[in-house]
Design an enzyme around this catalytic site. Structure first.
Site, mmCIF file in Angstrom:
data_model
loop_
_atom_site.group_PDB
_atom_site.id
_atom_site.type_symbol
_atom_site.label_atom_id
_atom_site.label_comp_id
_atom_site.label_asym_id
_atom_site.label_seq_id
_atom_site.Cartn_x
_atom_site.Cartn_y
_atom_site.Cartn_z
ATOM 1 N N CYS A 29 0.825 -1.120 0.040
ATOM 2 C CA CYS A 29 0.014 0.003 0.054
ATOM 3 C C CYS A 29 0.699 1.169 0.112
ATOM 4 C CB CYS A 29 -1.022 -0.158 1.328
ATOM 5 S SG CYS A 29 -1.902 1.542 1.535
ATOM 6 N N CYS A 42 -0.474 4.009 2.033
ATOM 7 C CA CYS A 42 -0.404 3.833 3.662
ATOM 8 C C CYS A 42 1.126 4.192 3.701
ATOM 9 C CB CYS A 42 -0.588 2.507 4.044
ATOM 10 S SG CYS A 42 -2.377 1.734 3.313
ATOM 11 N N ASP A 43 1.971 3.782 3.315
ATOM 12 C CA ASP A 43 3.328 3.489 3.720
ATOM 13 C C ASP A 43 4.419 4.397 2.851
ATOM 14 O OD1 ASP A 43 2.553 1.777 5.373
ATOM 15 O OD2 ASP A 43 2.871 0.245 4.279
#
Ligand code: NAP
Length: 333
Positions: free
Chosen positions: A153, A156-157
């Site tokens: 992701c 997200c990261d």
């Protein structure tokens, strides 16, 4: 569609067998969609039961930090977020069952759901939030370094890879879209693809080709990921010559497809060509009283906040549906 109602087992106090239990709202899956659905159903006094599945919290529980969910300006760990979601739903009466749905029958109401632990639920309404699973490469090191350099992701990261060197595995729209996103942070993004041309559409491919931070390793597969506490090296192999080489990297983002967890619903619920459940704008599947929320029904957004919103919407609608379509009381025998 019209749905049959089974009068003989509509019993709000319990099922007909010892291991059978009547429930107003049964939530299958415990990611942000499922836990939000449980919260809303609990606050509507519907005493929901959540079958948590194998992994409480779903994909977000694997995320090192969530920094794009409103209300957490400093970010929050994925597991911690799941814990808070769960506690909030439980505070209003949601019950967690650490069990897995193994069989469903949506042909009549109440709906029947059997579990791996041998329970049977008769549910007045069902909310499916079984999520989707990122397809894994299944190479050595992938599991060990998930959350420590291996990610599924970018949204997200990606932030954690500021001024870093990352590779993205895959050649489809997801891989290219996420690579473009990663260029906001990373100094260099190498798309490692097993063929010599992208599967992604022309517009995204052109953007990637034009982006000076993106380069390509064609005809290349990842054989191994290694490091010391965090990812440091990948072993790559040329698919044409068989030649192997090592490359130092800070991150490995894998986008080789997502697979919705819908096998349980085959032949019962309508799915699209990629096996995502089809819902209307009220989160209803083709069966009235059966709802789906989160990634199991969402190939587009795939964010904690959108999944949580879908879960809340599904629970609100399940409540309305049950008010408008009450099950008859069991007739005295
Ligand atoms: P996808 O289109 O199935 O692409 C998966 C990619 O991973 C392919 O390039 C495939 O290689 C590669 N791959 C699969 N298994 C692999 C393995 N074991 N090792 C190495 N590479 C492997 O998946 P997606 O990119 O997630 O897209 C899914 C769907 O969502 C598609 O219909 C896509 O168009 C859509 N989508 C659209 C957008 C958008 O329009 N903005 C964004 C994201 C997704 P091959 O090419 O050799 O098969």
């Amino acid at each position: 569609m019209d749905l049959k109602i089974n009068n003989s087992i509509a019993n709000p106090t319990g099922g007909s067998e010892d291991n059978e239990e009547f429930v107003r709202v049964l939530v299958i899956g415990s990611g942000p969609a499922g836990l939000s659905a449980a919260l809303y159903a609990a606050r509507a006094d519907l005493d929901p039961i959540v079958l948590t599945g194998m992994e409480l919290g779903g994909q977000v529980s694997l995320t090192f930090a969530v920094e794009n969910y409103p209300g957490f300006p400093e970010g929050i760990g994925g597991m911690e977020m799941v814990d808070l979601f769960q506690k909030q739903a439980q505070r209003f009466g949601a019950r967690m069952e650490y069990d897995l749905a193994s069989e469903v029958d949506f042909s009549e109401r109440p709906f029947k759901v059997k579990t791996q632990n041998g329970k049977s639920y008769l549910a007045e309404s069902v909310i499916i939030s079984t999520g989707a699973s990122a397809v894994h490469l299944n190479v050595p090191g992938e599991e060990e370094f998930t959350g420590r350099g291996v990610s599924y992701c970018a949204t997200c990261d990606g932030w954690f890879f500021k001024e870093k060197d990352v590779i993205v595995v895959g050649g489809g729209d997801s891989a290219v879209e996420e690579s473009l996103f990663l260029t906001r942070y990373a100094d260099n993004v190498t798309i490692v693809h097993r063929r010599d041309e992208l599967r992604a559409g022309a517009i995204l491919s052109d953007r990637a080709n034009d982006n000076p931070k993106i380069d390509f390793s064609w005809n290349t597969i990842v054989k191994e990921i290694s490091g010391n506490g965090a990812v440091q090296t990948v072993k790559l192999q040329d698919t044409q010559t068989g030649e192997e080489r090592e490359r130092e990297v800070d991150g490995v983002f894998i986008f080789i497809g997502h697979s919705p967890n819908t096998s349980l619903f085959t032949d019962q619920l309508e799915m699209d060509e990629n096996r995502y459940l089809i819902v209307d704008k009220l989160m209803q599947t083709n069966i009235p009283g059966v709802y789906a929320a989160g990634e199991v029904a969402d190939p587009h957004f795939r964010q904690v906040i959108t999944s949580a919103g879908m879960g809340a919407a599904a629970a609100i609608q399940a409540n309305r549906f049950m008010e408008e379509n009450p099950l008859p009381e069991k007739s005295p025998s």
